[in-house]
Design an enzyme around this catalytic site. Sequence first.
Site, PDB file in Angstrom:
ATOM      1  N   ALA A 204       0.869  -1.193   0.000  1.00  0.00           N
ATOM      2  CA  ALA A 204       0.000   0.000   0.000  1.00  0.00           C
ATOM      3  C   ALA A 204       0.897   1.231   0.000  1.00  0.00           C
ATOM      4  O   ALA A 204       1.836   1.296   0.782  1.00  0.00           O
ATOM      5  CB  ALA A 204      -0.892   0.004   1.230  1.00  0.00           C
ATOM      6  N   HIS A 205       0.611   2.147  -0.892  1.00  0.00           N
ATOM      7  CA  HIS A 205       1.416   3.385  -0.888  1.00  0.00           C
ATOM      8  C   HIS A 205       0.702   4.603  -1.443  1.00  0.00           C
ATOM      9  O   HIS A 205       1.259   5.689  -1.466  1.00  0.00           O
ATOM     10  CB  HIS A 205       2.715   3.176  -1.682  1.00  0.00           C
ATOM     11  CG  HIS A 205       2.507   3.172  -3.171  1.00  0.00           C
ATOM     12  ND1 HIS A 205       2.017   2.082  -3.851  1.00  0.00           N
ATOM     13  CD2 HIS A 205       2.691   4.133  -4.104  1.00  0.00           C
ATOM     14  CE1 HIS A 205       1.928   2.375  -5.135  1.00  0.00           C
ATOM     15  NE2 HIS A 205       2.328   3.612  -5.331  1.00  0.00           N
TER      16      HIS A 205
END
Length: 362
Positions: A204-205
């Site tokens: 996740a980013h």
Amino acid sequence: MKICIVIGTRPEIIKMSPIIRACEKKHLDYLMIHTGQHYSYAMDKVFFKELNLPNAKYNLDIGSHSHGEQTGLMLEKIEKILFKEKPDLVLVLGDTNSVLAGTLASTKMHIKVGHIESGLRSYDRYMPEEQNRTVVDHLADYLFAPTENAKKILLGEGVPEGKIFVTGNTIVDAVFQNLEIAKKTVDILKKLNLEKQHYFTVTAHRPENVDRKEKLKGMLEGFEKIYAEFKMPLVFSIHPRTKKMIGEFNLKIPEGTISIEPVSYLEFLQLEANSRLILTDSGGIQEESCILKIPCVTLRENTERPETLTAGSNILAGTDPGRIFESVGKMVNAKKEWKNPFGDGNAATRIIEICEKIQQLQ
Ligand code: UD1
Ligand code: UDP
């Protein structure tokens, strides 16, 4: 024909690698500019080393800044290089600030631009990537669309058909070129003490997820629920932005989630290919999961890769813990019968051949 390739971030290095290989193989006159948007070893140099890529002729060392400052600094430096090098064509790939700066600098100097991975839309203008790719698609001269759907989107926005070439996505080339090498050279499962098909791979980013405490917390709570039910570890490759935000929000990694620093491409491919399911908000990883036939749960409300939804390899889950948990339940035993919609693994050669033909006609 002199080609200039502009890159700046992890996914650009990985997805441009087949293009660089194609240029090398054909002994073309090309040079590379690396903006330095990504600079940590694990986000940058590791890929050059592992994928055996030549160093960029210019490294601009731009680093992390606000959007305007980062793009502006790149623009200024790229312009100077283009003035000196006078390429016939600049190639950019994707939707980062490096892509925007490379395109703006070139078009203002009347240098032709080829946009690889063109025609993707999430229709979410909050995303910096959506802003970048929309502008770039309308400035570029040659649009390399990965799928017919991407071409349709471009046509719908009034882009002349003669500028669009459906080529497939170079991510397929990268996966095909590196998966077998990964099998022979790395063993991340042993390193992390994992069993094939008995863990989940997670990333996740996206700022719209990780820069918002409630959303980041929601995802972590979702991971906790998944572990409580499935008793399989979640291997979370933590992007530097996410690491920073987990610290700032003082959040805890839940039981059952193994957080790791970003790993090399060969290791990550192997991790993906052997996992039971992938949870991600990454663009490239939605594509890779589809190519590798591993079900994907996307931690977003929209995607610019709708082909994965139609194929049945991916569903959208957002960041609500209950919905993430239910989505994993729906996908964990998915029949892996879908076809990869992103091409046959020859996109890079196709793109380079089109560039050569266009040049001959001029
Ligand atoms: C960028 C791209 C995004 C892409 C992602 C790939 C834009 C607007 N965003 O997002 O489209 O999906 O790369 O990973 O271009 N940092 C480091 N080391 C690095 C790079 C970043 O520590 O090598 C940290 C810094 O704290 C930085 C933060 O990560 O402030 C964000 O980096 P940045 O390049 O601004 O955006 P990404 O989130 O990486
Ligand atoms: N990746 C990697 N190591 C990791 C995590 C991801 O090599 O630890 C690769 C992954 O295989 C994919 C690319 O990085 O090819 C995706 O990059 P990212 O998610 O940062 O960006 P996006 O695709 O969302 O732009």
